[in-house]
Design a protein around this motif. Structure first.
Motif, PDB file in Angstrom:
ATOM      1  N   PRO A 139      51.598   7.294  55.945  1.00 59.17           N
ATOM      2  CA  PRO A 139      51.760   8.677  56.419  1.00 59.17           C
ATOM      3  C   PRO A 139      50.474   9.341  56.915  1.00 59.17           C
ATOM      4  O   PRO A 139      49.576   9.666  56.136  1.00 59.17           O
ATOM      5  N   ARG A 140      50.439   9.488  58.235  1.00 58.49           N
ATOM      6  CA  ARG A 140      49.287  10.091  58.904  1.00 58.49           C
ATOM      7  C   ARG A 140      49.672  10.389  60.349  1.00 58.49           C
ATOM      8  O   ARG A 140      50.643   9.855  60.874  1.00 58.49           O
ATOM      9  N   ILE A 141      48.877  11.240  60.958  1.00 54.46           N
ATOM     10  CA  ILE A 141      49.014  11.504  62.397  1.00 54.46           C
ATOM     11  C   ILE A 141      47.740  10.994  63.051  1.00 54.46           C
ATOM     12  O   ILE A 141      46.635  11.386  62.680  1.00 54.46           O
ATOM     13  N   ILE A 157      42.311  11.022  62.692  1.00 51.96           N
ATOM     14  CA  ILE A 157      43.429  10.791  61.787  1.00 51.96           C
ATOM     15  C   ILE A 157      43.565  11.985  60.858  1.00 51.96           C
ATOM     16  O   ILE A 157      42.572  12.458  60.288  1.00 51.96           O
ATOM     17  N   PHE A 158      44.801  12.472  60.738  1.00 49.71           N
ATOM     18  CA  PHE A 158      45.103  13.611  59.871  1.00 49.71           C
ATOM     19  C   PHE A 158      46.184  13.194  58.883  1.00 49.71           C
ATOM     20  O   PHE A 158      47.209  12.653  59.276  1.00 49.71           O
ATOM     21  N   SER A 164      45.363  21.591  65.528  1.00 50.75           N
ATOM     22  CA  SER A 164      45.530  22.445  66.712  1.00 50.75           C
ATOM     23  C   SER A 164      45.532  21.588  67.964  1.00 50.75           C
ATOM     24  O   SER A 164      44.582  20.841  68.203  1.00 50.75           O
ATOM     25  N   PRO A 165      46.572  21.711  68.778  1.00 47.43           N
ATOM     26  CA  PRO A 165      46.590  20.974  70.044  1.00 47.43           C
ATOM     27  C   PRO A 165      45.575  21.558  71.022  1.00 47.43           C
ATOM     28  O   PRO A 165      45.236  22.741  70.953  1.00 47.43           O
ATOM     29  N   GLU A 176      51.814  18.210  57.278  1.00 54.60           N
ATOM     30  CA  GLU A 176      52.881  17.832  56.344  1.00 54.60           C
ATOM     31  C   GLU A 176      54.273  18.118  56.893  1.00 54.60           C
ATOM     32  O   GLU A 176      55.235  17.485  56.473  1.00 54.60           O
ATOM     33  N   ARG A 177      54.411  19.050  57.811  1.00 59.68           N
ATOM     34  CA  ARG A 177      55.722  19.355  58.409  1.00 59.68           C
ATOM     35  C   ARG A 177      56.141  18.284  59.414  1.00 59.68           C
ATOM     36  O   ARG A 177      57.322  18.175  59.737  1.00 59.68           O
TER      37      ARG A 177
END
Length: 179
Positions: A139-141, A157-158, A164-165, A176-177
Motif C-alpha cells: 500500500p503506497r502511491i 512514494i507516499f 498535492s497534485p 489513505e482515502r
C-alpha cells in the motif's frame, strides 16, 4: 524475426466502429491491441472509491473520468482514473487528449510492472505531467512527475499524509482515502 503490424489510433477507431472489437476488453498501446486484465473486486472497488473521492474534492475544478479511454499519438489506453479539464461536454465527440489531462491514475495489484514500465513510458512520451500508481500489493502511491522522453525524472512514494497534485497545489488529497 517477425514484424508485427502496428495499428494507428484511426485504425483502432475504425475497428471499434465496425464492431470488430465488440465484447472484447482491449486497449491500444503503442500501436498494439492489447487484452486488458480482468479487474479483481479490490481493484475495481479502489478505483471506484478513489474516483468518487476525487470528484468530491475537485468539484468545479476538473472532471474525473473512471475507466475511460484517452487518446494519445499511438495509443488509446484506459487509465483507471483520468483527471481532465472541464467542461465534460468537450468529450462528447472525442476522448481527452494530452492537452486535456491534468494527471492520470492507475490502480495496480498484479499489473505494477506494466503500469510502471509500459504505461509510464507511454504517458511520459505524451507529456502527461503527472502520473500516480496506487500499489495495492504494498500500500503506497507512486507519484511520477517531470516527463522527459519516455520516462519520468521524478518519483516519490507516499504511504500516508496529504498529497498535492501539480495542477492544483492548494488541493490536499488524503493518501489513505486512495489506498
Amino acid at each position: 524475426m517477425k514484424t508485427l503490424a502496428k495499428w494507428s489510433v484511426e485504425d483502432y477507431h475504425s475497428m471499434i466502429g465496425a464492431g470488430v472489437l465488440r465484447d472484447r476488453k482491449v486497449e491500444l498501446l503503442e500501436g498494439e491491441i492489447v487484452e486488458m486484465s480482468p479487474e479483481t473486486p479490490i481493484h475495481y472497488s479502489t478505483a471506484s472509491q478513489s474516483s468518487n473521492y476525487l470528484r468530491e474534492i475537485l468539484r468545479d475544478k476538473a472532471a474525473v473520468r473512471f475507466n475511460g479511454p484517452i487518446t494519445l499519438d499511438t495509443s488509446e489506453p484506459e487509465p483507471d482514473i483520468a483527471i481532465v479539464r472541464l467542461p465534460e461536454s468537450a468529450y462528447s465527440n472525442r476522448h481527452p487528449g494530452p492537452e486535456d489531462i491534468y494527471w492520470l491514475i492507475e490502480v495496480a495489484r498484479t499489473s505494477l510492472s506494466k503500469d510502471l514500465d509500459l504505461k509510464a513510458a507511454i504517458y511520459a512520451a505524451a507529456n502527461v505531467q503527472e502520473y500516480w500508481v496506487l500499489d495495492l500489493a504494498d500500500p503506497r502511491i507512486i507519484v511520477l512527475r517531470e516527463p522527459q522522453g519516455r520516462q519520468y525524472l521524478s518519483e516519490q512514494i507516499f504511504r500516508t499524509g496529504m498529497l498535492s497534485p501539480l495542477t492544483f497545489p492548494d488541493l490536499q488529497v488524503a493518501v489513505e482515502r486512495l489506498i
